[in-house]
Design a protein around this motif. Structure first.
Motif, PDB file in Angstrom:
ATOM      1  N   UNK A  75     -16.073  12.150  -6.179  1.00  0.00           N
ATOM      2  CA  UNK A  75     -16.734  13.447  -6.158  1.00  0.00           C
ATOM      3  C   UNK A  75     -17.603  13.640  -4.921  1.00  0.00           C
ATOM      4  N   UNK A  76     -17.498  12.726  -3.946  1.00  0.00           N
ATOM      5  CA  UNK A  76     -18.353  12.797  -2.762  1.00  0.00           C
ATOM      6  C   UNK A  76     -17.692  13.516  -1.589  1.00  0.00           C
ATOM      7  N   UNK A  77     -16.504  14.095  -1.797  1.00  0.00           N
ATOM      8  CA  UNK A  77     -15.823  14.793  -0.706  1.00  0.00           C
ATOM      9  C   UNK A  77     -16.432  16.180  -0.517  1.00  0.00           C
ATOM     10  N   UNK A  78     -16.906  16.495   0.678  1.00  0.00           N
ATOM     11  CA  UNK A  78     -17.521  17.811   0.909  1.00  0.00           C
ATOM     12  C   UNK A  78     -16.511  18.930   0.700  1.00  0.00           C
ATOM     13  N   UNK A  79     -16.895  20.007   0.046  1.00  0.00           N
ATOM     14  CA  UNK A  79     -15.951  21.110  -0.194  1.00  0.00           C
ATOM     15  C   UNK A  79     -15.483  21.785   1.086  1.00  0.00           C
ATOM     16  N   UNK A  80     -16.289  21.698   2.158  1.00  0.00           N
ATOM     17  CA  UNK A  80     -15.886  22.337   3.407  1.00  0.00           C
ATOM     18  C   UNK A  80     -14.957  21.460   4.236  1.00  0.00           C
ATOM     19  N   UNK A  91     -24.571  16.506   1.061  1.00  0.00           N
ATOM     20  CA  UNK A  91     -25.385  15.368   0.632  1.00  0.00           C
ATOM     21  C   UNK A  91     -26.660  15.847  -0.053  1.00  0.00           C
ATOM     22  N   UNK A  92     -27.258  16.905   0.483  1.00  0.00           N
ATOM     23  CA  UNK A  92     -28.460  17.462  -0.134  1.00  0.00           C
ATOM     24  C   UNK A  92     -28.139  18.033  -1.513  1.00  0.00           C
ATOM     25  N   UNK A  93     -27.056  18.768  -1.604  1.00  0.00           N
ATOM     26  CA  UNK A  93     -26.682  19.416  -2.866  1.00  0.00           C
ATOM     27  C   UNK A  93     -26.218  18.407  -3.912  1.00  0.00           C
ATOM     28  N   UNK A 327     -36.751  -3.162  -3.208  1.00  0.00           N
ATOM     29  CA  UNK A 327     -36.652  -1.754  -2.848  1.00  0.00           C
ATOM     30  C   UNK A 327     -35.420  -1.141  -3.502  1.00  0.00           C
ATOM     31  N   UNK A 328     -35.560   0.078  -3.990  1.00  0.00           N
ATOM     32  CA  UNK A 328     -34.397   0.750  -4.572  1.00  0.00           C
ATOM     33  C   UNK A 328     -33.429   1.191  -3.486  1.00  0.00           C
ATOM     34  N   UNK A 329     -32.137   1.027  -3.752  1.00  0.00           N
ATOM     35  CA  UNK A 329     -31.090   1.547  -2.869  1.00  0.00           C
ATOM     36  C   UNK A 329     -29.922   2.005  -3.720  1.00  0.00           C
ATOM     37  N   UNK A 330     -29.248   3.057  -3.277  1.00  0.00           N
ATOM     38  CA  UNK A 330     -28.138   3.622  -4.058  1.00  0.00           C
ATOM     39  C   UNK A 330     -26.771   3.291  -3.469  1.00  0.00           C
ATOM     40  N   UNK A 331     -26.677   3.137  -2.148  1.00  0.00           N
ATOM     41  CA  UNK A 331     -25.412   2.979  -1.432  1.00  0.00           C
ATOM     42  C   UNK A 331     -24.588   4.266  -1.455  1.00  0.00           C
ATOM     43  N   UNK A 332     -25.210   5.405  -1.619  1.00  0.00           N
ATOM     44  CA  UNK A 332     -24.497   6.679  -1.593  1.00  0.00           C
ATOM     45  C   UNK A 332     -23.820   6.867  -0.229  1.00  0.00           C
ATOM     46  N   UNK A 333     -22.551   7.359  -0.182  1.00  0.00           N
ATOM     47  CA  UNK A 333     -21.722   7.876  -1.273  1.00  0.00           C
ATOM     48  C   UNK A 333     -20.636   6.890  -1.725  1.00  0.00           C
ATOM     49  N   UNK A 334     -20.850   5.616  -1.601  1.00  0.00           N
ATOM     50  CA  UNK A 334     -19.799   4.637  -1.870  1.00  0.00           C
ATOM     51  C   UNK A 334     -19.484   4.517  -3.360  1.00  0.00           C
ATOM     52  N   UNK A 335     -18.330   3.954  -3.652  1.00  0.00           N
ATOM     53  CA  UNK A 335     -17.837   3.937  -5.032  1.00  0.00           C
ATOM     54  C   UNK A 335     -18.738   3.138  -5.965  1.00  0.00           C
TER      55      UNK A 335
END
Length: 372
Positions: A75-80, A91-93, A327-335
């Motif tokens: 779901x991380x593919x930009x619509x544009x 990324x902001x949205x 420290x918190x980390x998310x690794x966004x936008x990886x699977x």
């Protein structure tokens, strides 16, 4: 992975936790042409004519092609259009706004300039990437701070790049890959650590890079093996940093190990202290046990999250090492992204939660609260 890999999975989490500093977010270029405005004509022509020449079998893809591109969530593919991580607005949205991220620390993994066999070209790529991060990301979104990419194989060029950006508040740490030509404790890399101390910048060492050699046990057969042993890069480089004397030589140096997990750190300390007790005459430059250097200098990020069968066992792991060092980390936008609302399955007190998700990183990176 701690969140469903489906659209909308992160909606509404901002109400659950307002103060978050995410210490591992990955932007991505749409193509290497994004670097053209920041490269000299010589290197622009070189990139177009010869491309990259890395220390691995593949250049524009990892060793496991099915993971292309960028190991990312569906779901991380930009619509544009474009690859995951290439759109600031999306990324902001998709992540920053719904999850209430107050600050995000960027790590640009491609192109990794220090992997190019042409060292001068690698340094030019790294420098151009920093210009791109500054102009296209941190200047356009003040919540985002960048990690300054340096070509560790060219210490002179790396130091010059640190001097170029030192004092710029958009860059909060220096980024080197964990796998290099030599172990990172070797003295050839020390000028970079000296520059980091001079500018009061932590070293952010993300699991990445290619030495051109397989792991300690040879080439893995499966992606699962490759993914699992990534954290061993951090154990090996920490051993090098400590025993080569980096932390003794630079007592105020701070190092952040990113995307290697954290549950391994206590057993590393126990074993390293035991070995130092037995063989300390070989390393007389170390004035105290390895664990003391580690607890003075080292920070670890939470992703990939270690999840024991009994969730609260994780509390013991963090307590032994230190709540102020995680420290918190998310690794966004990886699977294998960790949603901040679901990352820790164990019970956390309010003060522990504030430390991991905000206060530890705010203190380390000198970030001010944005008024929540």
């Amino acid at each position: 992975m701690n969140t469903p890999n489906e659209p909308g999975a992160m909606r509404g989490t901002a109400k659950k936790r307002k103060r978050i500093i995410d210490c591992d977010i990955h932007p991505r270029m749409k193509s290497y042409r994004d670097l053209h405005p920041y490269l000299s004509q010589r290197w622009k022509s070189h990139l177009e004519t010869y491309g990259l020449r890395m220390r691995q079998p593949f250049v524009d893809a990892p060793r496991y092609p099915q993971a292309v591109p960028t190991f990312s969530r569906r779901d991380a593919w930009p619509p544009e259009g474009g690859v995951p991580g290439s759109s600031l607005s999306f990324m902001k949205e998709h992540y920053l706004d719904p999850c209430g991220v107050e600050y995000g620390i960027l790590f640009l993994l491609h192109p990794m300039g220090m992997n190019d066999r042409n060292l001068e070209f690698g340094t030019a790529l790294s420098n151009a990437a920093n210009d791109w991060l500054h102009n296209e990301w941190t200047q356009k979104e003040k919540r985002l701070k960048a990690s300054l990419l340096v070509n560790g194989e060219d210490p002179q060029g790396a130091v010059a790049e640190i001097e170029r950006w030192g004092g710029n508040k958009d860059f909060v740490q220096i980024f080197m890959a964990s796998r290099a030509t030599e172990a990172l404790g070797r003295q050839r890399y020390w000028p970079i650590y000296e520059a980091a101390v001079r500018h009061n910048l932590p070293m952010g060492i993300h699991v990445s890079g290619e030495s051109g050699l397989p792991g300690a046990m040879g080439w893995p057969s499966f992606y699962e093996e490759h993914h699992h042993v990534q954290s061993f890069q951090h154990r090996e480089l920490l051993t090098s940093l400590v025993f080569e004397g980096v932390f003794e030589r630079f007592p105020t140096l701070r190092v952040v190990l990113v995307e290697g997990g954290f549950a391994w750190i206590n057993s590393w300390c126990w074993r390293a202290d035991r070995q130092w007790t037995r063989m300390r005459d070989e390393v007389p430059h170390l004035k105290m046990p390895p664990s003391e250097y580690v607890r003075r200098a080292l920070y670890l990020t939470s992703q990939p999250m270690d999840e024991p069968e009994r969730a609260n066992d994780l509390r013991d792991v963090v307590t032994w090492f230190g709540w102020e060092r995680l420290l918190f980390s998310s690794d966004y936008p990886h699977w294998d992204f960790d949603d901040p609302s679901q990352a820790f399955k164990c019970a956390l007190s309010e003060s522990e939660r504030r430390g991991i998700f905000f206060e530890n990183a705010a203190k380390l990176y000198g970030l001010e609260a944005r008024g929540v």
